[in-house]
Design a protein around this motif. Structure first.
Motif, PDB file in Angstrom:
ATOM      1  N   ASN A 114       6.895  -3.103  21.966  1.00  0.00           N
ATOM      2  CA  ASN A 114       7.406  -3.082  21.559  1.00  0.00           C
ATOM      3  C   ASN A 114       7.577  -4.682  20.465  1.00  0.00           C
ATOM      4  N   ARG A 115       7.055  -5.329  20.612  1.00  0.00           N
ATOM      5  CA  ARG A 115       7.219  -6.802  19.898  1.00  0.00           C
ATOM      6  C   ARG A 115       6.186  -6.289  19.684  1.00  0.00           C
ATOM      7  N   ALA A 116       5.098  -6.077  20.262  1.00  0.00           N
ATOM      8  CA  ALA A 116       3.331  -6.432  19.304  1.00  0.00           C
ATOM      9  C   ALA A 116       3.156  -4.776  18.468  1.00  0.00           C
ATOM     10  N   ILE A 117       3.962  -4.044  18.617  1.00  0.00           N
ATOM     11  CA  ILE A 117       3.805  -2.940  17.296  1.00  0.00           C
ATOM     12  C   ILE A 117       4.550  -3.660  16.468  1.00  0.00           C
ATOM     13  N   THR A 118       6.111  -4.005  16.556  1.00  0.00           N
ATOM     14  CA  THR A 118       6.707  -4.893  15.447  1.00  0.00           C
ATOM     15  C   THR A 118       5.508  -5.721  14.519  1.00  0.00           C
ATOM     16  N   VAL A 119       5.178  -7.002  15.495  1.00  0.00           N
ATOM     17  CA  VAL A 119       3.973  -7.859  14.464  1.00  0.00           C
ATOM     18  C   VAL A 119       2.850  -7.118  14.294  1.00  0.00           C
ATOM     19  N   MET A 120       2.282  -5.868  14.509  1.00  0.00           N
ATOM     20  CA  MET A 120       1.155  -5.771  13.623  1.00  0.00           C
ATOM     21  C   MET A 120       1.516  -4.929  12.301  1.00  0.00           C
ATOM     22  N   ALA A 121       2.790  -4.476  12.903  1.00  0.00           N
ATOM     23  CA  ALA A 121       3.469  -4.005  11.355  1.00  0.00           C
ATOM     24  C   ALA A 121       3.612  -4.785  10.379  1.00  0.00           C
ATOM     25  N   ALA A 122       4.319  -5.365  10.699  1.00  0.00           N
ATOM     26  CA  ALA A 122       5.464  -7.253  10.097  1.00  0.00           C
ATOM     27  C   ALA A 122       3.771  -6.708   8.821  1.00  0.00           C
ATOM     28  N   THR A 123       2.579  -7.728  10.580  1.00  0.00           N
ATOM     29  CA  THR A 123       1.502  -7.860   9.553  1.00  0.00           C
ATOM     30  C   THR A 123       0.295  -7.665   8.614  1.00  0.00           C
ATOM     31  N   ILE A 124       0.567  -6.381   8.953  1.00  0.00           N
ATOM     32  CA  ILE A 124      -0.103  -5.084   8.361  1.00  0.00           C
ATOM     33  C   ILE A 124       0.478  -5.023   6.507  1.00  0.00           C
ATOM     34  N   GLY A 125       1.791  -4.878   6.725  1.00  0.00           N
ATOM     35  CA  GLY A 125       2.458  -4.805   5.569  1.00  0.00           C
ATOM     36  C   GLY A 125       2.613  -6.120   4.856  1.00  0.00           C
ATOM     37  N   ALA A 126       2.639  -7.604   5.732  1.00  0.00           N
ATOM     38  CA  ALA A 126       2.423  -8.325   4.315  1.00  0.00           C
ATOM     39  C   ALA A 126       1.101  -8.247   4.133  1.00  0.00           C
ATOM     40  N   ALA A 127      -0.026  -8.527   4.581  1.00  0.00           N
ATOM     41  CA  ALA A 127      -1.664  -8.225   4.394  1.00  0.00           C
ATOM     42  C   ALA A 127      -1.288  -6.993   2.612  1.00  0.00           C
ATOM     43  N   ALA A 128      -0.777  -5.841   2.830  1.00  0.00           N
ATOM     44  CA  ALA A 128      -0.815  -4.647   2.083  1.00  0.00           C
ATOM     45  C   ALA A 128      -0.206  -5.730   1.060  1.00  0.00           C
ATOM     46  N   VAL A 129       1.111  -6.117   0.946  1.00  0.00           N
ATOM     47  CA  VAL A 129       1.783  -6.980   0.043  1.00  0.00           C
ATOM     48  C   VAL A 129       1.259  -7.703  -0.992  1.00  0.00           C
ATOM     49  N   LEU A 130       0.087  -8.829   0.038  1.00  0.00           N
ATOM     50  CA  LEU A 130      -0.568  -9.644  -0.371  1.00  0.00           C
ATOM     51  C   LEU A 130      -1.615  -8.639  -1.136  1.00  0.00           C
TER      52      LEU A 130
END
Length: 82
Positions: A11-27
């Motif tokens: 769960n932690r790995a999936i959450t971190v990956m989703a947050a990273t992808i979301g942040a990269a998309a916003v950037l």
């Protein structure tokens, strides 16, 4: 206890990956918007900015779909195996 630990790490790995992808998309959406604003009438910059935004949104939708799919499968596995 091991099953709970594995679930927590997963769960932690999936959450971190989703947050990273979301942040990269916003950037990348921000970069695309800046390119459009700073284009000064140059059509190539406008097209590049639009491309950045469009591809970022596609990536964000794909990542969101993958996140939902993983969470659904994990929920089904938990309901089957307890």
């Amino acid at each position: 206890y091991i099953r709970q630990g594995i679930n927590f790490i997963f769960n932690r790995a999936i959450t971190v990956m989703a947050a990273t992808i979301g942040a990269a998309a916003v950037l990348m959406i921000t970069v695309g918007g800046f390119m459009i604003l700073a284009s000064g009438g140059r059509q190539q910059w406008v097209d590049t900015g639009k491309s950045f935004i469009f591809k970022s949104l596609i990536g964000l939708v794909a990542a969101l779909g993958a996140y939902i799919l993983v969470q659904t499968v994990q929920l089904l596995i938990r309901s089957i195996y307890g």
